[in-house]
Design an enzyme around this catalytic site. Structure first.
Site, PDB file in Angstrom:
ATOM      1  N   HIS A 132    -120.389 -27.959  46.807  1.00  0.00           N
ATOM      2  CA  HIS A 132    -120.742 -29.364  47.016  1.00  0.00           C
ATOM      3  C   HIS A 132    -121.661 -29.904  45.914  1.00  0.00           C
ATOM      4  O   HIS A 132    -121.829 -31.107  45.783  1.00  0.00           O
ATOM      5  CB  HIS A 132    -121.355 -29.582  48.407  1.00  0.00           C
ATOM      6  CG  HIS A 132    -122.709 -28.981  48.609  1.00  0.00           C
ATOM      7  ND1 HIS A 132    -122.909 -27.780  49.248  1.00  0.00           N
ATOM      8  CD2 HIS A 132    -123.932 -29.414  48.253  1.00  0.00           C
ATOM      9  CE1 HIS A 132    -124.196 -27.514  49.290  1.00  0.00           C
ATOM     10  NE2 HIS A 132    -124.849 -28.497  48.697  1.00  0.00           N
ATOM     11  N   ASP A 176    -118.114 -22.868  50.334  1.00  0.00           N
ATOM     12  CA  ASP A 176    -119.068 -23.694  49.589  1.00  0.00           C
ATOM     13  C   ASP A 176    -119.600 -22.962  48.360  1.00  0.00           C
ATOM     14  O   ASP A 176    -120.804 -22.917  48.108  1.00  0.00           O
ATOM     15  CB  ASP A 176    -120.218 -24.141  50.489  1.00  0.00           C
ATOM     16  CG  ASP A 176    -121.023 -25.272  49.869  1.00  0.00           C
ATOM     17  OD1 ASP A 176    -120.502 -25.936  48.957  1.00  0.00           O
ATOM     18  OD2 ASP A 176    -122.181 -25.485  50.279  1.00  0.00           O
ATOM     19  N   SER A 204    -129.879 -26.560  46.442  1.00  0.00           N
ATOM     20  CA  SER A 204    -128.510 -26.085  46.607  1.00  0.00           C
ATOM     21  C   SER A 204    -128.083 -25.193  45.454  1.00  0.00           C
ATOM     22  O   SER A 204    -128.230 -25.548  44.290  1.00  0.00           O
ATOM     23  CB  SER A 204    -127.544 -27.266  46.661  1.00  0.00           C
ATOM     24  OG  SER A 204    -127.195 -27.580  47.966  1.00  0.00           O
TER      25      SER A 204
END
Length: 356
Positions: A168, A201, A279
């Site tokens: 993402h 992911d 992230s």
């Protein structure tokens, strides 16, 4: 009405989720007006959008809701006096205004305030809210409207220039830059996305510039089956870089649980604090061995210091399935060293990932 608050407030730690993005996407306004009818005026009314916190709608109240998502958006009302639930679907386009009218348990779309003039004129309170970009109603529609750069974290897989981050972080990116190679933050280096796994992911990047060389990272990839609950962990990353600067940040904590969000077996739950921009950051155990990659957290409005990291076995499977590369096999070189020594050894292998 039962509210799955934890489900609604899961936050991805990257762009339009949990990486930094300085520019808002285009938006629209939904005006929600409650009837001035005396019947049931003392009963609570709750308005809910998918993935968002429930909103109270008292008698003679108007809510102006700023929404970034587009497409078919469902709005649910709950009239608690009789446990009556109603729903309406709006076809949202950017830069427009919409009107909803709540009357004795029913919610419906109206063309404008003139259709409900009597109630509109008697509004006593107005509240303004906006859609959370941390976990939006319709993520794909916002990504399409996204403006400006976003930022996450990544780390070196091996000395061939392969870098791991979250899917993402780079999803829909037109270009990817890596910053901080060998501690150099003034020169961004272009990277290419070579493999992705949306379900896990994960994304694999490669820096192919002949002007940049890489050393073998000092950490090894540990089988996540050996990780135990309550063991100490730490992560490195670049949270909120625009405010906190470009020096890599460390947070530490423990493994709260060997399962993640909604009992996912692919994740750990961790107590190490993670913020916007984390992230794709690596998660290490106390021996400096790589055991996962940071991906998401629960909103601090619901629970403090509850984050999630994808397990190392899923990283290994992803790299194997990509058919491109694997982690260099190495011993646990950082075992037995102080945390400060481990961080110093690892820091130059953890990078800022910026996308446009």
């Amino acid at each position: 009405m039962k509210r799955s608050v934890l489900l609604l407030l899961l936050i991805l730690l990257s762009s339009i989720g949990f990486s930094q993005n300085g520019n808002e996407p285009e938006s629209s306004i939904i005006h929600i007006i409650r009837s001035n009818a005396i019947i049931g005026c003392a009963a609570d009314a709750i308005i809910e959008f998918q993935n968002q916190r429930p909103l109270d709608l008292p008698w003679k109240t108007q809510i102006d809701y700023k929404i970034y998502s587009t497409g078919n958006i469902m709005v649910t009302s709950d009239w608690t006096m009789v446990d009556r639930i109603d729903q309406v679907t709006l076809n949202i386009e950017s830069n427009k205004e919409y009107y909803l009218f709540f009357d004795k348990g029913d919610i419906s779309q109206v063309e404008g305030p003139e259709e409900i003039q009597k109630s509109f004129d008697k509004i006593k309170r107005k509240f303004s809210y906006k859609e959370s970009l941390e976990f939006p109603i319709n993520r794909s529609s916002i990504v399409q409207n996204k403006k400006g750069p976003s930022q996450g974290t990544g780390f070196l897989v091996n000395n061939e220039g392969y870098i791991l981050t979250n899917h993402h972080v780079v999803d829909t990116a037109e270009s990817v830059k890596v910053i901080g190679i060998k501690g150099e933050f003034s020169i961004p280096v272009t990277a290419r996305v070579v493999a992705v796994d949306e379900s896990s992911d994960l994304a694999l990047l490669r820096v192919e510039s002949k002007l940049v060389s890489f050393e073998k990272p000092p950490y090894n990839l540990l089988n996540s089956d050996s990780v135990i609950k309550a063991e100490r962990v730490f992560t490195l990353g670049y949270p909120m870089q625009s405010a906190m600067g470009s020096e890599v940040k460390i947070t530490d904590g423990i493994i709260n649980s060997l399962t993640g969000f909604k009992n996912s077996i692919s994740e750990y739950q961790i107590s190490a604090a993670v913020q916007e921009g984390n992230s794709g950051g690596p998660l290490f155990n106390s021996n400096g061995e790589l055991i996962g990659i940071v991906s998401a957290k629960i909103s601090s409005d619901v629970a403090d210091q509850v984050g999630y990291a994808i397990k190392s076995n899923y990283i290994e499977d992803f790299l194997f399935e990509s058919g491109v590369t694997q982690f260099n096999k190495t011993d646990a070189k950082l075992a037995g060293k102080e945390l400060s020594e481990q961080v110093e050894s690892i820091s130059n292998f953890v990078y800022i990932i910026k996308t446009n």
